[in-house]
Write a protein that holds these residues in place. Structure first.
Motif, PDB file in Angstrom:
ATOM      1  N   UNK A   1       0.839  -1.175   0.000  1.00 29.21           N
ATOM      2  CA  UNK A   1       0.000   0.000   0.000  1.00 29.21           C
ATOM      3  C   UNK A   1       0.887   1.242   0.000  1.00 29.21           C
ATOM      4  N   UNK A   2       0.422   2.271  -0.661  1.00 22.54           N
ATOM      5  CA  UNK A   2       1.110   3.558  -0.700  1.00 22.54           C
ATOM      6  C   UNK A   2       0.119   4.636  -0.311  1.00 22.54           C
ATOM      7  N   UNK A   3       0.479   5.420   0.690  1.00 24.11           N
ATOM      8  CA  UNK A   3      -0.340   6.566   1.094  1.00 24.11           C
ATOM      9  C   UNK A   3       0.352   7.820   0.590  1.00 24.11           C
ATOM     10  N   UNK A   4      -0.431   8.700  -0.036  1.00 24.24           N
ATOM     11  CA  UNK A   4       0.082   9.971  -0.550  1.00 24.24           C
ATOM     12  C   UNK A   4      -0.658  11.087   0.176  1.00 24.24           C
ATOM     13  N   UNK A   5       0.100  11.926   0.880  1.00 27.66           N
ATOM     14  CA  UNK A   5      -0.485  13.071   1.583  1.00 27.66           C
ATOM     15  C   UNK A   5       0.089  14.332   0.963  1.00 27.66           C
ATOM     16  N   UNK A   6      -0.819  15.194   0.502  1.00 27.57           N
ATOM     17  CA  UNK A   6      -0.416  16.406  -0.211  1.00 27.57           C
ATOM     18  C   UNK A   6      -0.548  17.626   0.695  1.00 27.57           C
ATOM     19  N   UNK A   7       0.465  18.501   0.611  1.00 29.90           N
ATOM     20  CA  UNK A   7       0.431  19.808   1.256  1.00 29.90           C
ATOM     21  C   UNK A   7       0.797  20.833   0.194  1.00 29.90           C
ATOM     22  N   UNK A   8      -0.062  21.831   0.015  1.00 27.94           N
ATOM     23  CA  UNK A   8       0.200  22.891  -0.962  1.00 27.94           C
ATOM     24  C   UNK A   8       0.431  24.206  -0.243  1.00 27.94           C
ATOM     25  N   UNK A   9       1.352  24.996  -0.768  1.00 29.88           N
ATOM     26  CA  UNK A   9       1.539  26.362  -0.291  1.00 29.88           C
ATOM     27  C   UNK A   9       1.966  27.220  -1.471  1.00 29.88           C
ATOM     28  N   UNK A  10       2.331  28.451  -1.203  1.00 32.88           N
ATOM     29  CA  UNK A  10       2.694  29.378  -2.280  1.00 32.88           C
ATOM     30  C   UNK A  10       3.922  28.913  -3.056  1.00 32.88           C
ATOM     31  N   UNK A  11       4.762  28.098  -2.435  1.00 35.61           N
ATOM     32  CA  UNK A  11       5.986  27.634  -3.093  1.00 35.61           C
ATOM     33  C   UNK A  11       5.778  26.410  -3.962  1.00 35.61           C
ATOM     34  N   UNK A  12       4.671  25.729  -3.824  1.00 33.17           N
ATOM     35  CA  UNK A  12       4.421  24.530  -4.613  1.00 33.17           C
ATOM     36  C   UNK A  12       3.755  23.445  -3.801  1.00 33.17           C
ATOM     37  N   UNK A  13       4.048  22.206  -4.137  1.00 33.96           N
ATOM     38  CA  UNK A  13       3.418  21.052  -3.507  1.00 33.96           C
ATOM     39  C   UNK A  13       4.452  20.158  -2.840  1.00 33.96           C
ATOM     40  N   UNK A  14       4.084  19.644  -1.685  1.00 35.98           N
ATOM     41  CA  UNK A  14       4.873  18.622  -1.004  1.00 35.98           C
ATOM     42  C   UNK A  14       4.006  17.386  -0.929  1.00 35.98           C
ATOM     43  N   UNK A  15       4.525  16.265  -1.426  1.00 33.66           N
ATOM     44  CA  UNK A  15       3.815  14.997  -1.340  1.00 33.66           C
ATOM     45  C   UNK A  15       4.595  14.073  -0.425  1.00 33.66           C
TER      46      UNK A  15
ATOM     47  N   UNK B   1       1.708  23.063 -13.406  1.00 36.32           N
ATOM     48  CA  UNK B   1       1.135  24.222 -12.732  1.00 36.32           C
ATOM     49  C   UNK B   1       1.869  24.668 -11.469  1.00 36.32           C
ATOM     50  N   UNK B   2       2.479  23.767 -10.734  1.00 35.70           N
ATOM     51  CA  UNK B   2       3.087  24.123  -9.446  1.00 35.70           C
ATOM     52  C   UNK B   2       4.450  24.777  -9.642  1.00 35.70           C
ATOM     53  N   UNK B   3       4.757  25.702  -8.748  1.00 36.10           N
ATOM     54  CA  UNK B   3       6.072  26.338  -8.777  1.00 36.10           C
ATOM     55  C   UNK B   3       7.163  25.307  -8.531  1.00 36.10           C
ATOM     56  N   UNK B   4       6.903  24.380  -7.621  1.00 38.51           N
ATOM     57  CA  UNK B   4       7.844  23.301  -7.370  1.00 38.51           C
ATOM     58  C   UNK B   4       7.100  22.119  -6.778  1.00 38.51           C
ATOM     59  N   UNK B   5       7.687  20.962  -6.945  1.00 44.35           N
ATOM     60  CA  UNK B   5       7.128  19.735  -6.378  1.00 44.35           C
ATOM     61  C   UNK B   5       8.240  19.067  -5.591  1.00 44.35           C
ATOM     62  N   UNK B   6       7.907  18.662  -4.382  1.00 51.12           N
ATOM     63  CA  UNK B   6       8.883  18.023  -3.528  1.00 51.12           C
ATOM     64  C   UNK B   6       8.261  16.745  -2.959  1.00 51.12           C
ATOM     65  N   UNK B   7       9.053  15.685  -2.935  1.00 49.94           N
ATOM     66  CA  UNK B   7       8.616  14.413  -2.378  1.00 49.94           C
ATOM     67  C   UNK B   7       9.306  14.163  -1.049  1.00 49.94           C
ATOM     68  N   UNK B   8       8.532  13.790  -0.056  1.00 45.79           N
ATOM     69  CA  UNK B   8       9.083  13.339   1.212  1.00 45.79           C
ATOM     70  C   UNK B   8       8.996  11.825   1.192  1.00 45.79           C
ATOM     71  N   UNK B   9      10.141  11.173   1.073  1.00 44.20           N
ATOM     72  CA  UNK B   9      10.202   9.718   0.943  1.00 44.20           C
ATOM     73  C   UNK B   9      10.669   9.033   2.226  1.00 44.20           C
TER      74      UNK B   9
END
Length: 87
Positions: free
Chosen positions: A1-15, A39-47
């Protein structure tokens, strides 16, 4: 199973990903990120909570890194697997 939790702010998205990134979940993560790549300014993954990656997951992560997605944190296993500098 994989859980994806998204947080968006002015700088982009954190998943934040938790679990196993295996072929079964690659399509879902890819769909989740593809819209952001345009569309996002930046995308960052927390692995940090990903404890297994199969060949398909590895290929997706390498592709995402080449497309400009950043990694916020990950285990030393994933750091070595993805050839990342110290995070």
């Amino acid at each position: 199973m994989l859980r994806i939790t998204r947080t968006n702010d002015a700088n982009g998205s954190l998943l934040q990903l938790e679990g196993k990134l295996i072929a079964e979940w690659v399509g879902e993560l890819s769909r989740e990120i593809n819209g952001d790549l345009e569309t996002a300014a930046s995308i960052c993954l927390d692995l940090a909570q990903v404890h297994f990656v199969d060949r398909a997951g590895h290929a997706l992560l390498l592709d995402l890194l080449q497309r400009g997605v950043k990694v916020a944190s990950c285990s030393s296993y994933l750091s070595e697997l993805l050839h990342l500098e110290a995070i």
